[in-house]
Write a protein that holds these residues in place. Structure first.
Motif, PDB file in Angstrom:
ATOM      1  N   LEU A 314      -3.508 -11.760   0.317  1.00 39.99           N
ATOM      2  CA  LEU A 314      -3.029 -10.383   0.337  1.00 39.99           C
ATOM      3  C   LEU A 314      -2.465 -10.049  -1.030  1.00 39.99           C
ATOM      4  N   ALA A 315      -2.834  -8.879  -1.552  1.00 39.66           N
ATOM      5  CA  ALA A 315      -2.298  -8.392  -2.823  1.00 39.66           C
ATOM      6  C   ALA A 315      -1.910  -6.930  -2.648  1.00 39.66           C
ATOM      7  N   ASP A 316      -0.698  -6.587  -3.071  1.00 41.75           N
ATOM      8  CA  ASP A 316      -0.173  -5.233  -2.883  1.00 41.75           C
ATOM      9  C   ASP A 316       0.410  -4.758  -4.208  1.00 41.75           C
ATOM     10  N   ARG A 317      -0.297  -3.861  -4.884  1.00 42.94           N
ATOM     11  CA  ARG A 317       0.155  -3.363  -6.178  1.00 42.94           C
ATOM     12  C   ARG A 317       1.451  -2.562  -6.057  1.00 42.94           C
ATOM     13  N   ASP A 318       1.515  -1.685  -5.065  1.00 44.96           N
ATOM     14  CA  ASP A 318       2.654  -0.786  -4.946  1.00 44.96           C
ATOM     15  C   ASP A 318       3.953  -1.529  -4.682  1.00 44.96           C
ATOM     16  N   ASN A 319       3.872  -2.616  -3.944  1.00 40.85           N
ATOM     17  CA  ASN A 319       5.077  -3.356  -3.559  1.00 40.85           C
ATOM     18  C   ASN A 319       5.277  -4.653  -4.334  1.00 40.85           C
ATOM     19  N   GLY A 320       4.358  -4.982  -5.253  1.00 40.72           N
ATOM     20  CA  GLY A 320       4.522  -6.184  -6.055  1.00 40.72           C
ATOM     21  C   GLY A 320       4.465  -7.467  -5.260  1.00 40.72           C
ATOM     22  N   VAL A 321       3.547  -7.531  -4.293  1.00 43.01           N
ATOM     23  CA  VAL A 321       3.474  -8.671  -3.375  1.00 43.01           C
ATOM     24  C   VAL A 321       2.111  -9.350  -3.477  1.00 43.01           C
ATOM     25  N   THR A 322       2.119 -10.678  -3.560  1.00 44.06           N
ATOM     26  CA  THR A 322       0.909 -11.492  -3.402  1.00 44.06           C
ATOM     27  C   THR A 322       1.227 -12.629  -2.443  1.00 44.06           C
ATOM     28  N   ILE A 323       0.366 -12.807  -1.435  1.00 44.00           N
ATOM     29  CA  ILE A 323       0.561 -13.880  -0.452  1.00 44.00           C
ATOM     30  C   ILE A 323      -0.739 -14.645  -0.298  1.00 44.00           C
ATOM     31  N   ALA A 324      -0.713 -15.925  -0.616  1.00 45.27           N
ATOM     32  CA  ALA A 324      -1.850 -16.813  -0.367  1.00 45.27           C
ATOM     33  C   ALA A 324      -1.455 -17.761   0.760  1.00 45.27           C
TER      34      ALA A 324
END
Length: 358
Positions: A314-324
Motif C-alpha cells: 500500500l502506498a498513499d501519497r496524501d498521507n505519507g504512508v507505505t505498508i509492505a
C-alpha cells in the motif's frame, strides 16, 4: 521514535503474532514507512527481516513500471494497438487492444490463461515458446474497452509484447529497468531458496512443497518471473519500492508517466460502460485504488496491490504512508484464511497511529 509510532510497531507485532497463532500463516513480516521514516520491521512465526516472500500479483506493479519505462524510451506506446508490434494481435477482434487496456484489465481478455494445465494434461514438458504462443492465442471474452475483468492473462500478454519488441528476456528487462535503480537487494526474481518462506505443497503437480520458486502455476510454466507473478521480496525491500512508487518513481519514470500510473483510469477506459459500483474501486495503470476491504476505510486515496499468497503493498501519497505486509498464507495449503482481515487490521493501525501523531 515518536511514541505514537512506537505504538504502531507494538500493535503490528501483536496482530502478526495473533495471525500466526490463529493459523492464518506460518510466517509474516511487515515494514512501514511514515512520512519517509522507516519503522522497525516486524516479523512473526518463522520469518525474519531478511526472509523473502513470494509476492504473487504484487509482481504486477513491477510489470507495469517496466512497461512504462519502455513507453518512456519510445519503444512502446500506451494507446497504440499492440498488434502494430505483436503479430498475434494484428487482426480480428484483438486488433484494437492497447497496452493501456492490458494494464487496466479492460482488454476483454479472460481472468486466467490455463495453457500450463493443458500442457500437463497432455504429458508435455513445459516449452516456453509454445506456451507463449498458446497464451497469445487466448480469445477475448468481451470487446476491448467494454468491461473491467481482472486478468493475469493480460499482464502476461504485456510481458510477451515487451519481449517481442526488445528481443530481451523479461527478467533482464525488469532487472535493468526497475530493480537495478531501487538501491536494495531485498527484491529478486530469482531468490536464494534458503532465504524464502515456503508456499504451498503442490504434490499433485509433482512440485512438493514450493520454496524459492514461484507459486503461481502460469508463471511457473513460463519459467519463473512473469508478467503476472514471480517476484520475491523481503518486507523492507518491498517498502523501498513502495516509497519509490509513492514519491513518483524518481530515476525510473518521467513525472508524467508516474502521474498517469497513479491516476484513476477506468472512467476514461470504459466510457459509457463504466459503473462506479462495479468493480467498486478505482484502478490506475497496474495500481488498485481504494480497496477498502484490505486498505481500510482511511485508505480511500491509497494505491497498491495484493497477492494471492497473502502479500500486499500500500502506498498513499496524501498521507505519507507505505505498508509492505508479507505472509505465506498458502503454506502448506491455499484453503485457509486469505489474510484480508489481517491486511485491513494492519492498515487501520498504521493510519490510526499516523493520525494520532499529527
Amino acid at each position: 521514535m515518536p511514541a505514537p509510532y512506537g505504538h504502531v510497531t507494538h500493535e503490528i507485532r501483536r496482530l502478526l503474532n495473533q495471525a500466526v497463532t490463529d493459523g492464518v500463516a506460518p510466517a509474516a513480516s511487515c515494514a512501514v514507512v511514515l512520512d519517509g521514516e522507516a519503522l522497525p520491521t516486524v516479523t512473526a512465526g518463522t520469518a525474519a527481516p531478511g526472509t523473502c516472500f513470494d509476492l504473487a500479483s504484487v509482481t504486477k506493479l513491477f510489470t507495469t513500471v517496466t512497461m512504462l519505462s519502455l513507453v518512456g524510451d519510445g519503444e512502446l506506446e500506451l494507446d497504440a494497438p499492440v498488434g502494430t508490434c505483436l503479430p498475434a494481435y494484428a487482426h480480428g477482434d484483438k486488433s484494437t487492444v492497447t497496452l493501456r487496456q492490458l494494464l487496466t484489465h479492460t482488454s476483454g481478455l479472460p481472468s486466467e490463461w490455463r495453457g500450463w494445465e493443458r500442457a500437463l494434461a497432455d504429458g508435455r514438458a513445459f516449452d516456453r515458446r509454445r506456451l507463449v504462443d498458446d497464451l497469445l492465442g487466448t480469445p477475448l471474452e468481451a470487446a476491448p474497452g467494454t468491461r473491467f475483468t481482472y486478468s493475469c492473462a493480460g499482464f502476461n500478454t504485456a510481458m510477451a509484447l515487451a519481449e517481442h519488441v526488445t528481443d530481451r528476456p523479461w527478467a533482464a528487462l525488469v532487472r535493468d529497468r526497475v530493480l537495478s535503480k531501487l538501491g536494495t537487494d531485498g527484491i529478486a526474481g530469482t531468490p536464494d531458496p534458503e532465504r524464502c518462506a515456503p508456499t504451498e505443497d503442490q504434490a499433485a503437480l509433482g512440485r512438493g512443497l514450493v520454496r524459492g520458486i514461484v507459486h503461481d502455476e502460469a508463471a511457473w510454466s513460463l519459467g519463473g518471473l512473469s508478467g503476472n507473478a514471480g517476484m520475491f521480496a523481503t518486507a523492507p525491500g518491498l517498502a523501498v519500492f513502495g516509497e519509490s512508487l509513492r514519491t513518483g518513481l524518481p530515476g525510473i519514470l518521467s513525472p508524467a508517466l508516474a502521474a498517469d500510473m497513479w491516476r484513476s483510469q477506468l472512467p476514461d477506459m470504459l466510457g459509457s460502460h463504466f459503473n462506479p459500483a462495479d468493480p467498486g474501486f478505482g484502478h490506475g495503470l497496474g495500481l488498485r485504488i481504494n480497496q477498502q476491504p484490505w486498505m481500510g476505510a482511511a485508505g480511500r486515496d491509497a494505491r497498491g496491490h495484493g497477492g494471492f499468497t497473502g502479500t500486499s503493498l500500500l502506498a498513499d501519497r496524501d498521507n505519507g504512508v507505505t505498508i509492505a505486509l508479507l505472509t505465506n498464507r498458502v503454506s502448506p495449503s491455499r484453503d485457509g484464511d486469505d489474510a484480508t482481515a489481517l491486511r485491513k487490521a494492519v492498515s487501520d493501525v498504521v493510519y490510526s497511529g499516523k493520525n494520532d501523531s499529527n
